[in-house]
Design a protein around this motif. Structure first.
Motif, short mmCIF file in Angstrom:
data_model
loop_
_atom_site.label_atom_id
_atom_site.label_comp_id
_atom_site.label_asym_id
_atom_site.label_seq_id
_atom_site.Cartn_x
_atom_site.Cartn_y
_atom_site.Cartn_z
N TYR A 32 0.85 -1.19 0.00
CA TYR A 32 0.00 0.00 0.00
C TYR A 32 0.88 1.24 0.00
O TYR A 32 2.08 1.16 0.30
N GLN A 34 0.65 5.49 1.15
CA GLN A 34 -0.11 6.49 1.91
C GLN A 34 0.39 7.89 1.58
O GLN A 34 1.55 8.08 1.17
N LEU A 49 -4.96 6.33 1.90
CA LEU A 49 -4.21 5.09 1.68
C LEU A 49 -4.76 4.43 0.42
O LEU A 49 -5.99 4.38 0.22
N GLU A 95 2.18 -5.38 4.22
CA GLU A 95 1.34 -5.98 5.24
C GLU A 95 2.18 -6.97 6.03
O GLU A 95 2.56 -8.01 5.54
N SER A 97 3.50 -7.97 10.41
CA SER A 97 3.33 -7.64 11.82
C SER A 97 4.20 -6.47 12.23
O SER A 97 3.93 -5.78 13.20
N ALA A 98 5.24 -6.23 11.46
CA ALA A 98 6.15 -5.13 11.80
C ALA A 98 5.55 -3.77 11.48
O ALA A 98 5.93 -2.78 12.07
N SER A 99 4.64 -3.74 10.51
CA SER A 99 3.94 -2.50 10.15
C SER A 99 4.89 -1.33 9.92
O SER A 99 4.62 -0.21 10.32
N LYS A 100 6.00 -1.60 9.30
CA LYS A 100 6.97 -0.54 9.04
C LYS A 100 6.61 0.16 7.75
O LYS A 100 6.28 -0.48 6.75
N ILE A 101 6.63 1.50 7.77
CA ILE A 101 6.45 2.24 6.53
C ILE A 101 7.66 3.13 6.29
O ILE A 101 8.35 3.53 7.23
N TYR B 33 5.67 3.93 17.59
CA TYR B 33 6.91 4.15 16.86
C TYR B 33 7.63 5.39 17.38
O TYR B 33 7.01 6.32 17.91
N ILE B 45 12.27 6.02 10.41
CA ILE B 45 11.85 5.22 11.56
C ILE B 45 13.07 4.81 12.38
O ILE B 45 14.14 4.52 11.84
N ILE B 55 9.77 -4.58 17.97
CA ILE B 55 9.69 -5.34 16.73
C ILE B 55 10.51 -4.73 15.60
O ILE B 55 10.84 -5.40 14.64
N ILE B 56 10.81 -3.46 15.69
CA ILE B 56 11.67 -2.82 14.69
C ILE B 56 12.74 -2.04 15.43
O ILE B 56 12.44 -1.27 16.33
#
Lengths: 113, 112
Positions: A32, A34, A49, A95, A97-101, B33, B45, B55-56
């Motif tokens: 995705y 954003q 998004l 997508e 679990s870390a949901s890092k963008i 975050y 980040i 987790i990061i």
């Protein structure tokens, strides 16, 4: 390495015109994309998004397109107003679990009356 | 009622000092975050926590240590501050259901 480029550091347009901002990316396959708005001295605010299987998304005067072949998103503000002046950031994510963008460096948009 | 709050908003300190920035959210989100925004406005980040679990952890000097005492809080402690640490630090949250991120107002850190 992953790279996101927003083509203009700054964009100045006349009130009432359509503002078009570009976000290009390389070495990444996002699920995705954003767009955020950031005003001076404040945190980014989420706008829209769009997912990889969507071509276009609209919200009021905002329209976003997403072309995974060109690896590009276009962000349009129609009937622009001076209040739309801000920095606009694009961000890519997967997508997980870390949901890092990952954020682009932004385009500073100025709408002159 | 502020969704994501940070304290302090401004922090001016000398090199070598240790400082902390606090973040609190009342959105009930699972993920929090820390981002660093440099003078060129590039938002990068640093850390992410999900239900108090790290987790990061991006390539950040170990002088930076995040701590999450509970799901609503994520604090950032910085040891031995350096000039290059000067930036705006943003806390953000996100829920599992949505990928939207909600940012705090930022903490402008100036190291002299």
């Amino acid at each position: 390495s992953q790279k996101i480029e927003q083509n203009s550091e700054a964009l100045n347009i006349q009130e009432g015109k359509t503002a078009t901002l570009t976000c290009n990316y390389t070495n990444y396959s996002p699920a995705y994309l954003q767009w955020y708005r950031q005003d001076p001295g404040r945190g980014p605010v989420f706008l829209l998004l769009i997912r990889e299987n969507e071509k276009e998304k609209r919200k009021e005067r905002l329209k976003v397109t997403f072309d995974t072949t060109l690896k590009q998103s276009l962000f349009h503000i129609t009937a622009s107003q001076p209040a739309d002046s801000a920095t606009y950031l694009c961000a890519l994510g997967r997508e997980s679990s870390a949901s890092k963008i990952i954020f682009g460096s932004g385009t500073r948009l100025s709408i002159r009356p | 009622d502020t969704a994501v709050s940070q304290t302090p908003k401004y922090l001016v300190t000398q090199m070598g000092n240790d400082k902390s920035i606090k973040c609190e959210q009342n959105l009930g989100h699972d993920t929090m975050y820390w981002y660093k925004q440099d003078s060129k406005k590039f938002l990068k980040i640093m850390f992410s926590y999900n239900n108090k679990e790290l987790i990061i952890n991006e390539t950040v000097p170990n002088r930076f240590s995040p701590k999450s005492p509970d799901k609503a809080h994520l604090n950032l402690h910085i040891n031995s501050l350096e000039l290059g640490d000067s930036a705006v630090y943003f806390c953000a949250t996100a829920s599992r259901k949505s990928n939207e991120q909600y940012f705090g107002p930022g903490t402008r850190l100036t190291v002299t």
